[in-house]
Scaffold this motif. Structure first.
Motif, short mmCIF file in Angstrom:
data_model
loop_
_atom_site.label_atom_id
_atom_site.label_comp_id
_atom_site.label_asym_id
_atom_site.label_seq_id
_atom_site.Cartn_x
_atom_site.Cartn_y
_atom_site.Cartn_z
N ALA A 294 0.84 -1.21 0.00
CA ALA A 294 0.00 0.00 0.00
C ALA A 294 0.87 1.26 0.00
CB ALA A 294 -0.92 -0.01 1.22
N PHE A 295 1.93 1.27 0.82
CA PHE A 295 2.81 2.43 0.85
C PHE A 295 3.48 2.65 -0.50
CE2 PHE A 295 7.03 4.28 1.44
CZ PHE A 295 6.70 5.49 2.02
N ARG A 296 3.97 1.56 -1.11
CA ARG A 296 4.65 1.70 -2.40
C ARG A 296 3.69 2.20 -3.48
NH1 ARG A 296 9.73 2.38 -1.08
NH2 ARG A 296 10.70 0.56 -0.12
N ILE A 297 2.45 1.74 -3.44
CA ILE A 297 1.46 2.19 -4.43
C ILE A 297 1.17 3.68 -4.26
CG2 ILE A 297 -0.95 1.98 -5.14
CD1 ILE A 297 -0.69 -1.04 -4.59
N VAL A 298 0.97 4.12 -3.02
CA VAL A 298 0.75 5.55 -2.77
C VAL A 298 1.97 6.36 -3.19
CG1 VAL A 298 0.38 7.28 -0.96
CG2 VAL A 298 -0.90 5.12 -0.91
N GLN A 299 3.16 5.87 -2.86
CA GLN A 299 4.39 6.58 -3.22
C GLN A 299 4.51 6.74 -4.73
OE1 GLN A 299 8.14 4.46 -2.54
NE2 GLN A 299 8.97 6.32 -1.58
N GLU A 300 4.24 5.68 -5.48
CA GLU A 300 4.34 5.75 -6.92
C GLU A 300 3.27 6.65 -7.51
OE1 GLU A 300 5.79 5.47 -10.56
OE2 GLU A 300 6.75 4.60 -8.78
N ALA A 301 2.05 6.59 -6.95
CA ALA A 301 0.97 7.44 -7.46
C ALA A 301 1.30 8.92 -7.24
CB ALA A 301 -0.34 7.08 -6.77
N LEU A 302 1.84 9.27 -6.06
CA LEU A 302 2.22 10.66 -5.81
C LEU A 302 3.39 11.08 -6.69
CD1 LEU A 302 1.88 10.83 -1.92
CD2 LEU A 302 0.34 11.81 -3.64
N THR A 303 4.29 10.14 -6.97
CA THR A 303 5.39 10.45 -7.90
C THR A 303 4.85 10.81 -9.27
OG1 THR A 303 6.90 8.99 -6.70
CG2 THR A 303 7.50 9.58 -8.95
N ASN A 304 3.83 10.07 -9.73
CA ASN A 304 3.21 10.38 -11.02
C ASN A 304 2.53 11.74 -11.00
OD1 ASN A 304 4.06 8.01 -12.21
ND2 ASN A 304 2.17 6.89 -11.74
N VAL A 305 1.95 12.11 -9.84
CA VAL A 305 1.33 13.44 -9.73
C VAL A 305 2.39 14.53 -9.93
CG1 VAL A 305 0.16 15.03 -8.17
CG2 VAL A 305 -0.55 12.64 -8.27
N VAL A 306 3.54 14.36 -9.28
CA VAL A 306 4.61 15.34 -9.40
C VAL A 306 5.11 15.43 -10.84
CG1 VAL A 306 6.96 15.89 -8.66
CG2 VAL A 306 5.29 15.07 -7.00
N ARG A 307 5.18 14.31 -11.51
CA ARG A 307 5.74 14.28 -12.86
C ARG A 307 4.77 14.77 -13.92
NH1 ARG A 307 7.95 8.49 -14.12
NH2 ARG A 307 8.43 9.57 -16.07
N HIS A 308 3.48 14.43 -13.78
CA HIS A 308 2.54 14.66 -14.88
C HIS A 308 1.48 15.71 -14.59
CE1 HIS A 308 4.30 11.19 -16.85
NE2 HIS A 308 4.07 10.45 -15.77
#
Length: 409
Positions: free
Chosen positions: A320-334
């Protein structure tokens, strides 16, 4: 013709050959030393058929009559040999009854025991020892059947024990051969498995070294450069530099330092024979959100717990933490400048995490990030969906089952 039918016909021919040999040999006994044919009440030779040359100890071979009651038992013996591949235990029992009946109507004839050896081998190959070993006890009454008309079934005569040893030896020899082959195959299987484990371990070490050298070096450089920039700004008292720049550099240095420490922890598991799980979990969610906030990305967190109060399973917590982390990373990028919201809902049977951003909602091609999120969820029997938001932006929603997962300590 199918392979099974060919095997059945070959075994049937082999069984009929053994039966014919027993029938023919029972008519040709040795003469007794006194010159009388060695038959017992017209039932054939006392200790089996011919062996060696063309004469007996005191004269030529003679013929004797064999009752036709022996024929059904020989046919049963042949049937057992024919069915030894298809019905191993049934075939062995049929052969034992056939051999015992033949002994009872004629006399002990050692070559008939070949049928028992032929039926013991496939039984030992196809079945565990505990499922057929007790059937070997049937050899005793089969041998004693040759002495049914003697006092105490002949147990007072040493020759009976010699016959028992012969029968058991012929039955046990195939078993020992099967056990030897099984042991050898098990040793080979273990050696292959050990070789695979050793190769996998060496590959893990190679990957760990490569990742550490490439990514670890880059993160170290980022941390160092951010620290240098902060040091320079500190010496200049931040003259003419917006406060946001200093906060951003501090966030870069802290994030890169944390990422480097986590990288080392994660790669450390590749050096273990039994990999350990990374320590990252939802307990670090607030730190992750705080780092993004410092970098100018407001992120809100909502937690909704409907569980029973027990800790989350370790695998679910980390995924769950890794999924949230990756989703927020995509927010920052896109999603330039957009904020985001994180919702963590624990249900009795599943954990649902949702990350929604306020960006333009453009559809992003499914790259390694989204694919990695899907793989993490699928490994736990869950799923991830990426859909447009109700008004704008994108929503990443993951559902991770809690049933059957290992609880974190």
């Amino acid at each position: 013709m199918s392979h099974a039918r060919r095997v059945l016909l070959l075994n049937a021919a082999l069984g009929l050959g053994i039966a014919w040999f027993c029938w023919a040999a029972a008519h040709v006994p040795w003469q007794d030393p006194d010159g009388q044919a060695g038959d017992r009440d017209g039932r054939g030779p006392r200790f089996g058929g011919p062996a060696g040359g063309g004469r007996g100890p005191d004269g030529p071979w003679t013929t004797t009559s064999v009752p036709w009651t022996a024929a059904p038992f020989l046919l049963l013996l042949a049937l057992g040999v024919a069915l030894r591949r298809a019905r191993p235990r049934t075939a062995f029992v049929a052969s034992v009854v056939g051999v015992g009946g033949f002994f009872a109507t004629t006399s002990f004839f050692a070559p008939a025991l070949l049928a028992l050896a032929l039926t013991v081998y496939p039984m030992a190959v196809a079945l565990p020892v505990r499922r057929w070993a007790w059937l070997l006890a049937l050899l005793v009454p089969a041998v004693l059947a040759a002495h049914h008309d003697e006092a105490y079934l002949g147990v007072l005569e040493p020759v009976v024990y010699a016959e028992l040893v012969m029968a058991l030896a012929l039955a046990v020899a195939p078993v020992l051969l099967v056990l030897l082959r099984r042991s050898r195959r098990e040793v080979e299987r273990r050696e292959r498995a050990e070789e695979v484990r050793r190769s996998a371990y060496e590959e893990r070490l190679r990957v760990a070294r490569e990742v550490h050298d490439v990514v670890g070096h880059s993160l170290s450089v980022v941390t160092m450069q951010a620290g240098v920039a902060l040091h320079v700004l500190d010496k200049q008292d931040g003259a003419g530099v917006p406060a946001e720049v200093t906060a951003a550099l501090e966030a870069i240095r802290r994030s890169s330092r944390d990422a480097l420490a986590e990288l080392r922890t994660t790669l450390g598991m590749f050096r273990e024979a039994e990999p350990r799980s990374p320590v990252a979990g939802l307990a670090r969610l607030d730190d992750l959100v705080a780092a993004l906030g410092t970098a100018g990305r407001p992120v809100s967190v909502v937690r909704d717990d409907h569980g029973d109060g027990t800790p989350l399973p370790a695998a679910v917590d980390q995924a769950a933490f890794r999924i949230v982390q990756e989703a927020l990373t995509n927010v920052v990028r896109h999603a330039d400048g957009a904020g985001a919201s994180v919702r963590v809902e624990r249900r009795p049977d599943a954990l649902v995490v949702e990350v929604a951003d306020e960006g333009p909602g453009a559809v992003v091609a499914e790259g390694n990030g989204i694919r990695g999120m899907r793989e993490r969820a699928a490994a736990l029997g869950g799923e991830v969906e990426v859909v447009p938001g109700p008004r704008r932006g994108l929503v990443v929603r993951a559902r991770l089952p809690l049933v059957g997962a290992e609880v974190t300590s």
